[in-house]
Each structure stands twice: as C-alpha cells, then as structure tokens.
Design a protein around this motif. Sequence first.
Motif, short mmCIF file in Angstrom:
data_model
loop_
_atom_site.label_atom_id
_atom_site.label_comp_id
_atom_site.label_asym_id
_atom_site.label_seq_id
_atom_site.Cartn_x
_atom_site.Cartn_y
_atom_site.Cartn_z
N THR A 14 -7.52 -0.37 3.44
CA THR A 14 -7.28 1.07 3.56
C THR A 14 -6.86 1.45 4.97
OG1 THR A 14 -9.63 1.45 4.03
CG2 THR A 14 -8.93 1.64 1.72
N CYS A 18 -5.78 -6.22 -0.14
CA CYS A 18 -5.60 -4.80 0.17
C CYS A 18 -6.52 -4.35 1.29
CB CYS A 18 -5.85 -3.96 -1.09
SG CYS A 18 -4.45 -3.90 -2.21
N GLY A 21 -7.67 5.62 -3.60
CA GLY A 21 -8.51 6.54 -2.89
C GLY A 21 -9.28 7.42 -3.86
N GLY A 73 0.82 -1.21 0.00
CA GLY A 73 0.00 0.00 0.00
C GLY A 73 0.85 1.25 0.00
N SER A 130 -3.25 4.19 -2.34
CA SER A 130 -3.41 3.13 -3.33
C SER A 130 -2.86 1.83 -2.75
CB SER A 130 -2.67 3.50 -4.61
OG SER A 130 -2.86 2.51 -5.61
N CYS A 131 -3.26 0.73 -3.37
CA CYS A 131 -2.80 -0.57 -2.91
C CYS A 131 -2.84 -1.56 -4.07
CB CYS A 131 -3.69 -1.06 -1.77
SG CYS A 131 -3.20 -2.64 -1.06
N GLU A 144 -3.41 8.94 5.25
CA GLU A 144 -4.48 8.64 4.31
C GLU A 144 -4.04 7.54 3.35
OE1 GLU A 144 -6.82 11.02 0.67
OE2 GLU A 144 -5.03 11.86 1.60
N ALA A 145 -4.91 6.56 3.12
CA ALA A 145 -4.62 5.52 2.13
C ALA A 145 -4.73 6.10 0.73
CB ALA A 145 -5.58 4.35 2.30
N ASP A 200 -6.39 -0.84 -5.88
CA ASP A 200 -7.38 0.05 -5.27
C ASP A 200 -6.80 1.45 -5.19
OD1 ASP A 200 -8.40 -2.46 -2.85
OD2 ASP A 200 -9.23 -1.98 -4.81
#
Length: 124
Positions: free
Chosen positions: A106, A104, A61, A35, A49-50, A46-47, A59
Amino acid sequence: QLQLVESGGGLVQPGGSLRLSCAASGFTLHYYAIGWFRQAPGKEREAVSCISSRTGTTDYGDSVKGRFTISRDNAKNTVYLQMNTLKPEDTGVYYCAAGRSWWCSTSSTDFGSWGQGTQVTVSS
C-alpha cells in the motif's frame, strides 16, 4: 523503456460505473505487482487496489472494498479497475504503478514506474 498508460476516466454521476485501464509497454506486466492509487486535491496519494504477480492475489482499500474490482489480462498486457457504485469521495486522479517486487504493497514508495494518471470525477 517501461511505460504505463491509464485511460477510462471521466465524469460520472453518483452510483455510476467506470472501468479504468492500465496498459503497459516495454515490459511484461504480469511479472510485477500492479497497483492503483488515487489523489484528490489537497489530499495525499491513497492506495486503492493492487494485484500481485505470481499469485494474482488482490488487495483493496477499505473505502472501495465491495465496489471496485481489479483484474489483469495478460494477453493484452493490461490491468483494469472496474469501479461500481461510485461516490463523490472517489473523485481524484487515478494512477497505476508497477511494483518493485511481485507482491502487493500500500506504500507508493514500493512502486517504481507510474503512469500519467486519469481524472475521475463523480458528481451530479
């Protein structure tokens, strides 16, 4: 010893691009979800991407969808984050992290090994 090292940050003008790298040592990166997170001054982490392990599912944001792309080079044991059309609100320290599982998440608590971070500043 598991180690992640980020690179590629810097100062860029709005609308510009950067590519961040997350190089792994001590473990095989593609066995883990990887991630990208970011943290701006005074804000929570803050997340961003993963990319999952087994399927390579990605994934993003909501704030970076359509602008950022995560990818993985298994031969180089490295994950990349291509960031296009950068905005001032993308400014922050960007961290990569290895997940505790192959899928993944968040949540930062689902990631066990973290890099030291690389600064991204978007400003004119």
